[in-house]
Design a protein around this motif. Sequence first.
Motif, PDB file in Angstrom:
ATOM      1  N   TYR A 275       0.794  -1.234   0.130  1.00  0.00           N
ATOM      2  CA  TYR A 275       0.058   0.130  -0.081  1.00  0.00           C
ATOM      3  C   TYR A 275       0.896   1.039  -0.058  1.00  0.00           C
ATOM      4  CZ  TYR A 275      -2.941   3.729   1.944  1.00  0.00           C
ATOM      5  OH  TYR A 275      -3.791   4.717   2.137  1.00  0.00           O
TER       6      TYR A 275
ATOM      7  N   VAL B 205      -8.241   0.210 -14.646  1.00  0.00           N
ATOM      8  CA  VAL B 205      -8.751  -0.405 -13.707  1.00  0.00           C
ATOM      9  C   VAL B 205      -8.360  -1.939 -13.828  1.00  0.00           C
ATOM     10  CG1 VAL B 205     -11.152  -1.371 -12.895  1.00  0.00           C
ATOM     11  CG2 VAL B 205     -10.820   0.966 -13.636  1.00  0.00           C
TER      12      VAL B 205
ATOM     13  N   LEU C 226      -6.051  -3.332 -10.934  1.00  0.00           N
ATOM     14  CA  LEU C 226      -6.428  -4.298  -9.814  1.00  0.00           C
ATOM     15  C   LEU C 226      -5.760  -5.629 -10.072  1.00  0.00           C
ATOM     16  CD1 LEU C 226     -10.336  -3.630 -10.074  1.00  0.00           C
ATOM     17  CD2 LEU C 226      -8.751  -2.775  -8.336  1.00  0.00           C
TER      18      LEU C 226
ATOM     19  N   ILE D  57      -6.296   4.736  -8.592  1.00  0.00           N
ATOM     20  CA  ILE D  57      -7.321   3.644  -8.525  1.00  0.00           C
ATOM     21  C   ILE D  57      -6.418   2.513  -7.528  1.00  0.00           C
ATOM     22  CG2 ILE D  57      -8.136   1.565  -9.792  1.00  0.00           C
ATOM     23  CD1 ILE D  57      -8.281   3.362 -12.400  1.00  0.00           C
ATOM     24  N   GLN D  58      -5.358   2.279  -7.530  1.00  0.00           N
ATOM     25  CA  GLN D  58      -4.845   1.466  -6.719  1.00  0.00           C
ATOM     26  C   GLN D  58      -5.055   1.862  -5.258  1.00  0.00           C
ATOM     27  OE1 GLN D  58      -0.983   0.910  -8.462  1.00  0.00           O
ATOM     28  NE2 GLN D  58      -1.486  -0.931  -9.241  1.00  0.00           N
TER      29      GLN D  58
ATOM     30  N   ALA E 262      -6.935   4.233  -3.956  1.00  0.00           N
ATOM     31  CA  ALA E 262      -8.253   4.198  -3.469  1.00  0.00           C
ATOM     32  C   ALA E 262      -8.913   2.784  -2.885  1.00  0.00           C
ATOM     33  CB  ALA E 262      -9.046   4.691  -4.545  1.00  0.00           C
ATOM     34  N   THR E 263      -8.392   1.854  -4.002  1.00  0.00           N
ATOM     35  CA  THR E 263      -8.779   0.346  -3.607  1.00  0.00           C
ATOM     36  C   THR E 263      -8.227  -0.165  -2.253  1.00  0.00           C
ATOM     37  OG1 THR E 263      -9.320   0.141  -5.961  1.00  0.00           O
ATOM     38  CG2 THR E 263      -8.854  -1.771  -4.492  1.00  0.00           C
ATOM     39  N   MET E 264      -7.052   0.193  -2.241  1.00  0.00           N
ATOM     40  CA  MET E 264      -6.188  -0.524  -1.249  1.00  0.00           C
ATOM     41  C   MET E 264      -6.597   0.423   0.219  1.00  0.00           C
ATOM     42  SD  MET E 264      -2.673  -2.296  -2.018  1.00  0.00           S
ATOM     43  CE  MET E 264      -2.932  -3.135  -0.369  1.00  0.00           C
TER      44      MET E 264
ATOM     45  N   ILE F 298      -9.592   1.364   0.946  1.00  0.00           N
ATOM     46  CA  ILE F 298     -10.733   0.978   1.433  1.00  0.00           C
ATOM     47  C   ILE F 298     -10.566  -0.375   2.086  1.00  0.00           C
ATOM     48  CG2 ILE F 298     -12.972   0.184   0.918  1.00  0.00           C
ATOM     49  CD1 ILE F 298     -12.856   2.406  -1.266  1.00  0.00           C
ATOM     50  N   TRP F 299      -9.647  -1.337   1.439  1.00  0.00           N
ATOM     51  CA  TRP F 299      -9.482  -2.722   1.881  1.00  0.00           C
ATOM     52  C   TRP F 299      -8.688  -2.780   3.267  1.00  0.00           C
ATOM     53  CZ3 TRP F 299      -5.813  -6.094   2.917  1.00  0.00           C
ATOM     54  CH2 TRP F 299      -6.174  -7.384   2.978  1.00  0.00           C
TER      55      TRP F 299
END
Length: 301
Positions: free
Chosen positions: A36, A73, A77, A203-204, A206-208, A210-211
Amino acid sequence: MPLWIPITIAAAFLQNMRSTLQKQLSGAMSAYGATYVRFSFGLPVAALYLAGILWFTGASLPMPNMATMAYAVVGGLAQIVATVLLVALFAYRNFAVGTAYSKTETVQTAIFGIVVLGDHLTVGASLAILVSLFGVLMISMAKSDLPLGRFWRSLGEKPALMGIASGALYGISAVSYRAGALSLGLEGFVLPAAFMLFVVLAIQTATMTIWLWIYRRNDLKAAFRLWPQSAAVGLVGALGSIGWFSAMTLQNAAYVRALGQIELVFTFITSHIVFREKTSRLEFLGIVLVVGGLLLLVLGR
C-alpha cells in the motif's frame, strides 16, 4: 541504442532499491501494508510529475476515454491481486514452488500482448525470453533449494497454480498499462505514460485504502505513522514506475518485462559484493543465462 532500453534498466535498478526499502518496513507492517505504501506515497510523486510535464510542455490534461479507464482499472486491480497471491503463497510449506512458477510472467506477458494488442515477437526475441526465463527459474530454485523434479511434479498443486495466476495477472497489468497509454492517441510517450501512471496509482490507492481500513486497519495506521520511510518507498517506487510505464509505452511490454529481469543481476551483485553471500553453481548458471538472454534480446533489437 533504443530509448526504451536504458529507461528499462533504470526502472529495474530503482525497483531493486524500492524492494530493499520495503523490507525495512516488514517489522512494522505486513506485506499488504508495504504494498500500500508503494501506491499511496507514490501517487503525489506521480501527480507532481504529470503536472510538471503539463507546465513544461504547455499541453492540456488528456481526456481519458472508456478504453483508457478500463485498461487502468483492469491493470491496477490485476497488479494488486497478483501481489496478494504472492504474499499468500508464503502461508504454504512449499511456497517456493509457487514463487518459481510466478516467474513465467514474461512469457505470459508476451501471450497477452499478442492477443490484446497484436504485438509480435521476433524469433530471436522469443528465444531470448525463454533463455532468460530458464535462468530466472534456476535462480529461484537455487535460492529455495527446490529440486527440478519437484518443480515439474508440482504443476497441479495449489501453490503452483497460484504462482502461475500471479504471473498471469502481472502480465495482464503490464499489457493493460501499455494498451491504456496507447489508447489516449497522443504523440510521444512521456505524457501518455505519465497520465496512465497517475490514473492507475489513484485507482490502486483508493482500492487498497478501503480494503485496509476494513480488514487491516493497523497496517493503514503504521503506513502514515512511519511516514518518512513510507515516503522514501513511495518516491523510489514512483520513479521506477515512471520508467516502466514510459518503456512500455515505447515498446512491446514483453520485451520490457524481459529486460527488466536485469534487476536479478543487480540483486546478485549486491548480495555477492556488499553482503558477501556465497553463490551456488546453479544460481551462478542462472545469472549467466539471464544475462545471456538479455544480451540476445538487446542485440537482436
